[in-house]
Design an enzyme around this catalytic site. Sequence first.
Site, PDB file in Angstrom:
ATOM      1  N   SER A  33      48.077  37.290  32.109  1.00  0.00           N
ATOM      2  CA  SER A  33      47.514  38.644  32.091  1.00  0.00           C
ATOM      3  C   SER A  33      48.598  39.662  32.419  1.00  0.00           C
ATOM      4  CB  SER A  33      46.416  38.715  33.155  1.00  0.00           C
ATOM      5  OG  SER A  33      46.088  40.052  33.429  1.00  0.00           O
ATOM      6  N   TYR A  50      44.210  37.939  42.396  1.00  0.00           N
ATOM      7  CA  TYR A  50      44.024  37.477  41.013  1.00  0.00           C
ATOM      8  C   TYR A  50      45.369  37.489  40.279  1.00  0.00           C
ATOM      9  CZ  TYR A  50      43.030  37.944  36.026  1.00  0.00           C
ATOM     10  OH  TYR A  50      43.058  37.807  34.662  1.00  0.00           O
ATOM     11  N   LYS A  64      47.667  34.315  38.823  1.00  0.00           N
ATOM     12  CA  LYS A  64      48.149  34.167  37.436  1.00  0.00           C
ATOM     13  C   LYS A  64      49.660  33.957  37.415  1.00  0.00           C
ATOM     14  CE  LYS A  64      44.543  34.442  34.751  1.00  0.00           C
ATOM     15  NZ  LYS A  64      44.174  33.346  33.851  1.00  0.00           N
TER      16      LYS A  64
HETATM   17  O1  LIG Z   1      33.165  51.405  34.841  1.00  0.00           O
HETATM   18  C1  LIG Z   1      34.361  51.633  34.611  1.00  0.00           C
HETATM   19  C2  LIG Z   1      35.295  50.599  34.390  1.00  0.00           C
HETATM   20  C3  LIG Z   1      36.608  50.942  34.152  1.00  0.00           C
HETATM   21  N1  LIG Z   1      36.995  52.243  34.118  1.00  0.00           N
HETATM   22  C4  LIG Z   1      38.393  52.577  33.849  1.00  0.00           C
HETATM   23  O2  LIG Z   1      38.748  51.994  32.605  1.00  0.00           O
HETATM   24  C5  LIG Z   1      40.101  51.580  32.602  1.00  0.00           C
HETATM   25  C6  LIG Z   1      40.163  50.103  32.266  1.00  0.00           C
HETATM   26  O3  LIG Z   1      39.520  49.385  33.292  1.00  0.00           O
HETATM   27  P1  LIG Z   1      39.129  47.831  33.123  1.00  0.00           P
HETATM   28  O4  LIG Z   1      38.394  47.610  31.855  1.00  0.00           O
HETATM   29  O5  LIG Z   1      38.435  47.411  34.375  1.00  0.00           O
HETATM   30  O6  LIG Z   1      40.522  47.123  32.959  1.00  0.00           O
HETATM   31  P2  LIG Z   1      41.806  47.122  33.907  1.00  0.00           P
HETATM   32  O7  LIG Z   1      41.520  47.700  35.230  1.00  0.00           O
HETATM   33  O8  LIG Z   1      42.922  47.742  33.123  1.00  0.00           O
HETATM   34  O9  LIG Z   1      42.033  45.580  34.120  1.00  0.00           O
HETATM   35  C7  LIG Z   1      42.046  44.703  33.003  1.00  0.00           C
HETATM   36  O10 LIG Z   1      43.338  44.576  32.522  1.00  0.00           O
HETATM   37  C8  LIG Z   1      44.276  44.036  33.439  1.00  0.00           C
HETATM   38  C9  LIG Z   1      45.591  43.903  32.731  1.00  0.00           C
HETATM   39  O11 LIG Z   1      46.089  45.118  32.337  1.00  0.00           O
HETATM   40  C10 LIG Z   1      43.792  42.689  33.904  1.00  0.00           C
HETATM   41  O12 LIG Z   1      44.629  42.268  34.910  1.00  0.00           O
HETATM   42  C11 LIG Z   1      42.389  42.766  34.463  1.00  0.00           C
HETATM   43  O13 LIG Z   1      41.956  41.469  34.749  1.00  0.00           O
HETATM   44  C12 LIG Z   1      41.501  43.368  33.445  1.00  0.00           C
HETATM   45  O14 LIG Z   1      40.202  43.530  33.985  1.00  0.00           O
HETATM   46  C13 LIG Z   1      40.636  51.905  33.997  1.00  0.00           C
HETATM   47  O15 LIG Z   1      41.276  53.154  33.956  1.00  0.00           O
HETATM   48  C14 LIG Z   1      39.390  52.003  34.853  1.00  0.00           C
HETATM   49  O16 LIG Z   1      39.504  52.857  35.961  1.00  0.00           O
HETATM   50  C15 LIG Z   1      36.096  53.262  34.330  1.00  0.00           C
HETATM   51  O17 LIG Z   1      36.445  54.431  34.313  1.00  0.00           O
HETATM   52  N2  LIG Z   1      34.799  52.928  34.572  1.00  0.00           N
END
Ligand SMILES: O=c1ccn([C@@H]2O[C@H](COP(=O)(O)OP(=O)(O)O[C@H]3O[C@H](CO)[C@@H](O)[C@H](O)[C@H]3O)[C@@H](O)[C@H]2O)c(=O)[nH]1
Length: 473
Positions: free
Chosen positions: A139, A163, A167
């Site tokens: 990841s 996490y 990884k």
């Molecule tokens: O309800 C929500 C969920 C997410 N976000 C935003 O959406 C973006 C993406 O969030 P998310 O889909 O949770 O992905 P990441 O936080 O980027 O994490 C993902 O991508 C990472 C690698 O980049 C991995 O390590 C993680 O396991 C995986 O969940 C971020 O800016 C979050 O703050 C929101 O605003 N609202």
Amino acid sequence: MAATFPLPTAQSATSVILVTGGCGYIGSHFVVQLLETGYGVVVVDDLSNSTTESIRRAETIAQRAILSFYQVSVCDTNALRRVFELYEFDAVIHFAGLKSVAESVSDPLSYYSGNVGGMVSLMSVMKEFGVFKLVFSSSATVYGHPHYLPIDESHPLTPTNPYGHSKLMCEQVARDMCRSDPRFKVALLRYFNPIGAHSSALIGESPLSTPNNLLPCITQVLASRLPALRVFGTDWPTHDGTGVRDFVHVVDLASAHLRAVRVLGQVDGQRRKEAKEAKKAKEAKEAKEPKEKEKDGNCFTWNIGTGQGYSVMQIVRAAESASRKTVPLVLSPPRPGDCAHVVANPSLANSQLRWSPKFGVDEMVRSAWEFQKWNPEGYNAGVDLLPVTRGASDNYAPVVLSICANDDTTPTRVCSNLLGLFSYSNAHKRTKSCTEVSISGTTSYSASAFGDDEEEDGAAKKVFGLSTRMLGV
Ligand SMILES: O=c1ccn([C@@H]2O[C@H](COP(=O)(O)OP(=O)(O)O[C@H]3O[C@H](CO)[C@@H](O)[C@H](O)[C@H]3O)[C@@H](O)[C@H]2O)c(=O)[nH]1
């Protein structure tokens, strides 16, 4: 006229691949591609965050059955051994693992024992049974907060949560195994943000508990399963103030694994070739090999992302446009540990894996919504898809259904989702108000053919009634 679908048996499969975590979101999309490509597929999954329904649907899409499923945890070394005793695997694709950042913070031991312990257990059994090709789900989380953008594979590795550490430790286990035994060939695929679903809408992301990731949250809001989307951070230093990520279609991500299996296979051939080559030619060739190989033996690391960043609000707008609905928003403070901008440099995967993504962000979001729309309860809708018959050459009489669609509904999807059909034909034609689709292999509905008028036959009416009731078509 009978339709024939080739259902290769274990004996006719050229190469058998073990897929750990094959019932999960990414694993099930990969199983479809393996089946479609002709591999024999064995799946192990402990079903802690998935159901076998995804595999039954993968079989439906591919019109082929996997060889076997075992409910086994990769941490259970003895149970794994029993699976390895039954098949000669050509390669292992290791998806199984825990993946919630928040959960890893509250329960780190589960992540170290499950993810790292699982990797150690799996690689020890692989070595014991002489299986040396491994593709591992890593990841972008191993990079931690970006030091620069786009992130390439040489970026510092500074994970910020258990996490991510788990990884990175798994990667280290793989690297050390490759250094210790040159027969090991490992691809570490660092995923950025996988989203989307298969175009059939039969498989997609179906979290058993409340989702944390952006897309499942959005689609569940659209489906009225969640009241509103919390936008975490509106003041990030990005073009619209919301977080930017590199979203990659799960089908593209799955195909990167297929490329990796092939490239690892070529490493084999390459090694044999090199052994025969003259010393001078060999040295010249090795000089051109990537540095990574010299350092880590046959352990390769590839970023799997598109190289394009999209903000949370751009994804929300794409979802609104795909669904023709509005996503209610609650503007919230940033999530602890989040960062503004994460985008991959995928050029190494582009050149060495010869992989590049095919789907754009609109298609990613559209397919995610389609999956949610047709599977409002995820895989728990109570729809009973029949398993693909395990046999050499079953013939099924095609059934022609006529389904009236008042939008551009894909008929195969309606039929497959609702009627428990275990194989369907892609051949279909549309009329102005009705869509015909040839479907094979329904036991529930045995009528042979219907015209455009669903009233023409009782069974057809029943079929249509079911679809209208369940989907509101
Ligand atoms: O309800 C929500 C969920 C997410 N976000 C935003 O959406 C973006 C993406 O969030 P998310 O889909 O949770 O992905 P990441 O936080 O980027 O994490 C993902 O991508 C990472 C690698 O980049 C991995 O390590 C993680 O396991 C995986 O969940 C971020 O800016 C979050 O703050 C929101 O605003 N609202």
